[in-house]
Design a protein around this motif. Structure first.
Motif, PDB file in Angstrom:
ATOM      1  N   TRP A  94       0.803  -1.219   0.000  1.00 50.23           N
ATOM      2  CA  TRP A  94       0.000   0.000   0.000  1.00 50.23           C
ATOM      3  C   TRP A  94       0.840   1.275   0.000  1.00 50.23           C
ATOM      4  O   TRP A  94       0.293   2.380  -0.086  1.00 50.23           O
ATOM      5  N   MET A  95       2.155   1.142   0.090  1.00 50.44           N
ATOM      6  CA  MET A  95       3.018   2.326   0.119  1.00 50.44           C
ATOM      7  C   MET A  95       3.100   2.988  -1.252  1.00 50.44           C
ATOM      8  O   MET A  95       3.166   2.313  -2.276  1.00 50.44           O
ATOM      9  N   LYS A  96       3.121   4.300  -1.266  1.00 47.24           N
ATOM     10  CA  LYS A  96       3.374   5.024  -2.499  1.00 47.24           C
ATOM     11  C   LYS A  96       4.842   4.854  -2.893  1.00 47.24           C
ATOM     12  O   LYS A  96       5.715   4.781  -2.022  1.00 47.24           O
ATOM     13  N   PRO A  97       5.145   4.804  -4.188  1.00 48.09           N
ATOM     14  CA  PRO A  97       6.544   4.703  -4.606  1.00 48.09           C
ATOM     15  C   PRO A  97       7.359   5.900  -4.118  1.00 48.09           C
ATOM     16  O   PRO A  97       6.849   7.022  -4.026  1.00 48.09           O
ATOM     17  N   ARG A  99       9.693   8.895  -4.492  1.00 43.98           N
ATOM     18  CA  ARG A  99      10.009   9.810  -5.567  1.00 43.98           C
ATOM     19  C   ARG A  99      11.001  10.862  -5.060  1.00 43.98           C
ATOM     20  O   ARG A  99      11.047  11.158  -3.861  1.00 43.98           O
ATOM     21  N   SER A 104       7.956  14.772  -5.058  1.00 47.19           N
ATOM     22  CA  SER A 104       7.115  14.377  -3.928  1.00 47.19           C
ATOM     23  C   SER A 104       6.895  15.480  -2.907  1.00 47.19           C
ATOM     24  O   SER A 104       5.916  15.458  -2.153  1.00 47.19           O
ATOM     25  N   GLU A 138       1.839  10.310   9.847  1.00 41.18           N
ATOM     26  CA  GLU A 138       2.438  11.152   8.812  1.00 41.18           C
ATOM     27  C   GLU A 138       1.973  12.603   8.886  1.00 41.18           C
ATOM     28  O   GLU A 138       2.563  13.459   8.221  1.00 41.18           O
ATOM     29  N   ILE A 145       9.436   5.510   3.100  1.00 43.05           N
ATOM     30  CA  ILE A 145       9.139   4.155   2.643  1.00 43.05           C
ATOM     31  C   ILE A 145       9.140   3.211   3.843  1.00 43.05           C
ATOM     32  O   ILE A 145       9.837   3.460   4.840  1.00 43.05           O
TER      33      ILE A 145
END
Length: 208
Positions: A94-97, A99, A104, A138, A145
């Motif tokens: 579910w983590m965003k890549p 960047r 980002s 967050e 990550i």
């Protein structure tokens, strides 16, 4: 997404030279993957350069590993580094890549790289708990990550960005005070094998 963390132990005073050579190696034609960060350790084990690269799939990561192992000068620093460690990871689904900071908006310049040993059966439990609790955490500071190791001892690594060491201390204290971190029940799945490194970006690092 898949990631590699390469850790080069360097002679004192060679970080600037090594960073340029790492960048050239990672960005060379046919290198594969993407250079995402190039840090130097500031607190923890010193004289280390920590290189984070991202890959779309496992085959690309494996190809890059083979390229490194076959190279007469891995990361362009074969005659420079005293030790090279390579670790492969798969991000929590579910983590965003990851960047670069320019895309980002995530930036340090203080990064904390935390690695925890993980108990049998703990990978899925940890991923579930982090997915539930991380959004609230967050709001205090971004998680770059969270990812599980594919080789070596069972463990997972998480990387956080902070504007300063004071900001790190405040975010961590606030998270505990608000009861939003660590995830409730999460520590039960971890071993006592825990390591934390504070790292700073080099001039070539896409994560600033």
């Amino acid at each position: 997404m898949y990631y590699e963390i390469a850790t080069l132990t360097l002679p004192f005073g060679t970080a600037a030279q090594a960073a340029q050579q790492v960048q050239a190696f990672a960005n060379a034609p046919g290198a594969g993957g993407e250079l995402l960060a190039c840090w130097t350790s500031d607190i923890g084990v010193l004289n280390q350069m920590i290189v984070l690269r991202g890959f779309e799939d496992r085959s690309a990561l494996d190809a890059a590993r083979q390229r490194t192992l076959a190279s007469p000068s891995p990361f362009g620093c074969g005659e420079l580094y005293q030790r090279l460690e390579l670790a492969s990871y798969r991000a929590f689904d579910w983590m965003k890549p990851v960047r670069p900071s320019a895309e980002s908006g995530i930036a340090g310049p203080v990064y904390e790289i935390r690695t925890y040993g993980i108990k049998p059966g703990g990978v899925s439990k940890t991923s579930e708990l982090w997915a539930e609790y991380l959004p609230a955490r967050e709001r205090l500071s971004p998680c770059v990550i969270a990812m599980v190791a594919l080789d070596g001892a069972p463990r997972f690594t998480n990387i956080w960005a902070y504007p300063s060491l004071d900001a790190r201390s405040k975010a961590r204290a606030d998270a505990v005070a608000q009861g939003i971190w660590p995830p409730k029940g999460g520590p039960a799945w971890l071993t006592t094998d825990m390591v934390s490194t504070i790292a700073l970006p080099t001039s070539v690092s896409p994560l600033k």
